[in-house]
Motif scaffolding. Structure first.
Motif, PDB file in Angstrom:
ATOM      1  N   LEU A   7       8.506   3.261 -13.161  1.00 51.71           N
ATOM      2  CA  LEU A   7       7.768   3.533 -11.925  1.00 51.71           C
ATOM      3  C   LEU A   7       6.357   2.958 -11.998  1.00 51.71           C
ATOM      4  O   LEU A   7       5.851   2.398 -11.017  1.00 51.71           O
ATOM      5  N   MET A   8       5.729   3.081 -13.164  1.00 53.77           N
ATOM      6  CA  MET A   8       4.369   2.565 -13.307  1.00 53.77           C
ATOM      7  C   MET A   8       4.354   1.038 -13.183  1.00 53.77           C
ATOM      8  O   MET A   8       3.429   0.474 -12.616  1.00 53.77           O
ATOM      9  N   MET A   9       5.406   0.383 -13.691  1.00 56.09           N
ATOM     10  CA  MET A   9       5.491  -1.073 -13.553  1.00 56.09           C
ATOM     11  C   MET A   9       5.637  -1.457 -12.077  1.00 56.09           C
ATOM     12  O   MET A   9       5.005  -2.404 -11.615  1.00 56.09           O
ATOM     13  N   GLN A  10       6.453  -0.722 -11.370  1.00 59.73           N
ATOM     14  CA  GLN A  10       6.629  -1.010  -9.946  1.00 59.73           C
ATOM     15  C   GLN A  10       5.338  -0.741  -9.174  1.00 59.73           C
ATOM     16  O   GLN A  10       4.974  -1.500  -8.271  1.00 59.73           O
ATOM     17  N   LYS A  11       4.647   0.324  -9.560  1.00 52.52           N
ATOM     18  CA  LYS A  11       3.362   0.622  -8.927  1.00 52.52           C
ATOM     19  C   LYS A  11       2.369  -0.498  -9.217  1.00 52.52           C
ATOM     20  O   LYS A  11       1.656  -0.968  -8.321  1.00 52.52           O
ATOM     21  N   ALA A  12       2.313  -0.957 -10.472  1.00 51.12           N
ATOM     22  CA  ALA A  12       1.397  -2.045 -10.841  1.00 51.12           C
ATOM     23  C   ALA A  12       1.719  -3.310 -10.050  1.00 51.12           C
ATOM     24  O   ALA A  12       0.815  -4.012  -9.591  1.00 51.12           O
ATOM     25  N   SER A  13       3.000  -3.577  -9.856  1.00 50.67           N
ATOM     26  CA  SER A  13       3.393  -4.744  -9.048  1.00 50.67           C
ATOM     27  C   SER A  13       2.927  -4.590  -7.606  1.00 50.67           C
ATOM     28  O   SER A  13       2.470  -5.557  -6.995  1.00 50.67           O
ATOM     29  N   ALA A  14       3.063  -3.390  -7.074  1.00 53.03           N
ATOM     30  CA  ALA A  14       2.602  -3.141  -5.703  1.00 53.03           C
ATOM     31  C   ALA A  14       1.085  -3.287  -5.621  1.00 53.03           C
ATOM     32  O   ALA A  14       0.556  -3.873  -4.663  1.00 53.03           O
ATOM     33  N   LEU A  15       0.372  -2.776  -6.623  1.00 52.81           N
ATOM     34  CA  LEU A  15      -1.086  -2.917  -6.636  1.00 52.81           C
ATOM     35  C   LEU A  15      -1.492  -4.387  -6.710  1.00 52.81           C
ATOM     36  O   LEU A  15      -2.466  -4.802  -6.079  1.00 52.81           O
ATOM     37  N   MET A  16      -0.742  -5.176  -7.464  1.00 54.63           N
ATOM     38  CA  MET A  16      -1.016  -6.617  -7.529  1.00 54.63           C
ATOM     39  C   MET A  16      -0.868  -7.229  -6.133  1.00 54.63           C
ATOM     40  O   MET A  16      -1.682  -8.055  -5.733  1.00 54.63           O
ATOM     41  N   GLY A  17       0.139  -6.785  -5.413  1.00 51.39           N
ATOM     42  CA  GLY A  17       0.393  -7.311  -4.073  1.00 51.39           C
ATOM     43  C   GLY A  17      -0.726  -7.030  -3.083  1.00 51.39           C
ATOM     44  O   GLY A  17      -0.923  -7.802  -2.143  1.00 51.39           O
ATOM     45  N   LYS A  30       0.837  -1.205   0.000  1.00 49.62           N
ATOM     46  CA  LYS A  30       0.000   0.000   0.000  1.00 49.62           C
ATOM     47  C   LYS A  30       0.870   1.252   0.000  1.00 49.62           C
ATOM     48  O   LYS A  30       0.638   2.182  -0.775  1.00 49.62           O
ATOM     49  N   ALA A  31       1.872   1.251   0.864  1.00 41.20           N
ATOM     50  CA  ALA A  31       2.765   2.403   0.948  1.00 41.20           C
ATOM     51  C   ALA A  31       3.525   2.572  -0.366  1.00 41.20           C
ATOM     52  O   ALA A  31       3.655   3.696  -0.878  1.00 41.20           O
ATOM     53  N   ALA A  32       4.001   1.473  -0.917  1.00 38.01           N
ATOM     54  CA  ALA A  32       4.752   1.537  -2.179  1.00 38.01           C
ATOM     55  C   ALA A  32       3.874   2.108  -3.291  1.00 38.01           C
ATOM     56  O   ALA A  32       4.315   2.983  -4.048  1.00 38.01           O
ATOM     57  N   ALA A  33       2.645   1.635  -3.405  1.00 34.21           N
ATOM     58  CA  ALA A  33       1.736   2.126  -4.444  1.00 34.21           C
ATOM     59  C   ALA A  33       1.529   3.633  -4.292  1.00 34.21           C
ATOM     60  O   ALA A  33       1.538   4.374  -5.280  1.00 34.21           O
ATOM     61  N   HIS A  34       1.365   4.087  -3.064  1.00 33.36           N
ATOM     62  CA  HIS A  34       1.168   5.514  -2.803  1.00 33.36           C
ATOM     63  C   HIS A  34       2.400   6.319  -3.229  1.00 33.36           C
ATOM     64  O   HIS A  34       2.273   7.340  -3.923  1.00 33.36           O
ATOM     65  N   TYR A  35       3.591   5.875  -2.842  1.00 32.33           N
ATOM     66  CA  TYR A  35       4.803   6.627  -3.158  1.00 32.33           C
ATOM     67  C   TYR A  35       5.112   6.624  -4.661  1.00 32.33           C
ATOM     68  O   TYR A  35       5.600   7.612  -5.201  1.00 32.33           O
ATOM     69  N   PHE A  36       4.800   5.526  -5.338  1.00 33.58           N
ATOM     70  CA  PHE A  36       4.987   5.505  -6.791  1.00 33.58           C
ATOM     71  C   PHE A  36       4.050   6.501  -7.461  1.00 33.58           C
ATOM     72  O   PHE A  36       4.422   7.198  -8.396  1.00 33.58           O
ATOM     73  N   LYS A  37       2.833   6.572  -6.960  1.00 31.39           N
ATOM     74  CA  LYS A  37       1.859   7.511  -7.522  1.00 31.39           C
ATOM     75  C   LYS A  37       2.341   8.950  -7.346  1.00 31.39           C
ATOM     76  O   LYS A  37       2.269   9.760  -8.264  1.00 31.39           O
ATOM     77  N   VAL A  38       2.864   9.257  -6.167  1.00 30.39           N
ATOM     78  CA  VAL A  38       3.382  10.593  -5.894  1.00 30.39           C
ATOM     79  C   VAL A  38       4.576  10.892  -6.797  1.00 30.39           C
ATOM     80  O   VAL A  38       4.655  11.958  -7.417  1.00 30.39           O
ATOM     81  N   ALA A  39       5.497   9.946  -6.908  1.00 28.67           N
ATOM     82  CA  ALA A  39       6.696  10.146  -7.731  1.00 28.67           C
ATOM     83  C   ALA A  39       6.349  10.356  -9.196  1.00 28.67           C
ATOM     84  O   ALA A  39       6.985  11.151  -9.893  1.00 28.67           O
ATOM     85  N   MET A  40       5.325   9.680  -9.669  1.00 28.58           N
ATOM     86  CA  MET A  40       4.957   9.761 -11.083  1.00 28.58           C
ATOM     87  C   MET A  40       4.383  11.127 -11.460  1.00 28.58           C
ATOM     88  O   MET A  40       4.338  11.480 -12.628  1.00 28.58           O
ATOM     89  N   LYS A  41       3.978  11.905 -10.472  1.00 29.80           N
ATOM     90  CA  LYS A  41       3.468  13.247 -10.757  1.00 29.80           C
ATOM     91  C   LYS A  41       4.579  14.169 -11.267  1.00 29.80           C
ATOM     92  O   LYS A  41       4.306  15.186 -11.886  1.00 29.80           O
ATOM     93  N   PHE A  42       5.836  13.788 -10.996  1.00 31.86           N
ATOM     94  CA  PHE A  42       6.952  14.653 -11.324  1.00 31.86           C
ATOM     95  C   PHE A  42       7.665  14.273 -12.627  1.00 31.86           C
ATOM     96  O   PHE A  42       8.632  14.909 -13.005  1.00 31.86           O
ATOM     97  N   VAL A  43       7.187  13.241 -13.299  1.00 33.94           N
ATOM     98  CA  VAL A  43       7.815  12.824 -14.560  1.00 33.94           C
ATOM     99  C   VAL A  43       6.734  12.580 -15.609  1.00 33.94           C
ATOM    100  O   VAL A  43       5.618  12.196 -15.281  1.00 33.94           O
ATOM    101  N   ASP A  44       7.075  12.808 -16.879  1.00 34.57           N
ATOM    102  CA  ASP A  44       6.098  12.630 -17.948  1.00 34.57           C
ATOM    103  C   ASP A  44       5.843  11.164 -18.253  1.00 34.57           C
ATOM    104  O   ASP A  44       4.707  10.707 -18.246  1.00 34.57           O
ATOM    105  N   GLN A  45       6.906  10.450 -18.572  1.00 36.30           N
ATOM    106  CA  GLN A  45       6.743   9.046 -18.926  1.00 36.30           C
ATOM    107  C   GLN A  45       7.610   8.221 -17.989  1.00 36.30           C
ATOM    108  O   GLN A  45       8.823   8.228 -18.104  1.00 36.30           O
ATOM    109  N   ALA A  46       6.975   7.548 -17.097  1.00 34.28           N
ATOM    110  CA  ALA A  46       7.696   6.806 -16.065  1.00 34.28           C
ATOM    111  C   ALA A  46       7.283   5.345 -16.093  1.00 34.28           C
ATOM    112  O   ALA A  46       6.688   4.840 -15.153  1.00 34.28           O
ATOM    113  N   THR A  47       7.598   4.679 -17.191  1.00 33.65           N
ATOM    114  CA  THR A  47       7.188   3.288 -17.349  1.00 33.65           C
ATOM    115  C   THR A  47       7.722   2.415 -16.226  1.00 33.65           C
ATOM    116  O   THR A  47       6.996   1.580 -15.687  1.00 33.65           O
TER     117      THR A  47
END
Length: 182
Positions: free
Chosen positions: A24-34, A5-22
């Protein structure tokens, strides 16, 4: 679970600062799967696949999300798309095999049910559930099929017992309450 949960939140926050963050999005998707947010996984991997249509890990994650949602045809589709790109991709091969094995058992149960071989149907349905005991979205409707098979076979006590178990697990399940009434 809290770490995901924490990882998904931090990835979401980090992605606000970059245009294309594949990555980070993959890591977020993995965290969401978890944490079992399969719709979130599907959303994020869809975005990744629009940017990078050959991302094998996105196909694997998306296939597994569909698998856990009991959308097995879509799971198979995504695993096959990944396997078209790399026929030896371990994750896509394993996911595809897993879904096909489960669906094969269920199909045998369906066939036995249609042939009015209700004991066989129950056996195949139970074997399918045992293949993936944590697959709630598959087990629940399959247990309802078992209730129907017991009922058709005249084993009303077993049908009632299983229907009550389903209702106990999910009190808001209208179909289970309906089966209990039958």
């Amino acid at each position: 679970n809290e770490d995901y949960k924490a990882a998904a939140h931090y990835f979401k926050v980090a992605m606000k600062f970059v245009d294309q963050a594949t990555d980070l999005m993959m890591q977020k998707a993995s965290a969401l799967m978890g944490i079992g947010d399969y719709y979130g996984v599907i959303s994020d991997t869809g975005k990744i696949l629009k940017q990078h249509p050959q991302n094998l890990e996105a196909f694997r994650l998306r296939g597994m999300a569909y698998f856990w949602l009991n959308e097995h045809e879509l799971a198979i589709k995504h695993f096959r798309e990944g396997l078209k790109l790399d026929p030896e991709h371990k994750g896509c091969k394993e996911g595809h095999k897993r879904v096909k094995k489960l669906e094969k058992k269920k199909a045998k149960g369906d066939q036995a049910f249609d042939e009015q071989k209700y004991e066989d149907a129950v056996k195949y349905y139970q074997e399918a559930i045992e293949l993936e005991p944590d697959h709630y979205n598959f087990a629940l409707p399959t247990k309802k099929l078992i209730v129907q098979a017991y009922s058709k076979d005249g084993k009303h006590d077993k049908a009632i017992e299983l229907a009550e178990e389903i209702v106990e697990e999910n009190e808001k399940d209208f179909e289970a309450l309906w089966a209990l009434g039958d």
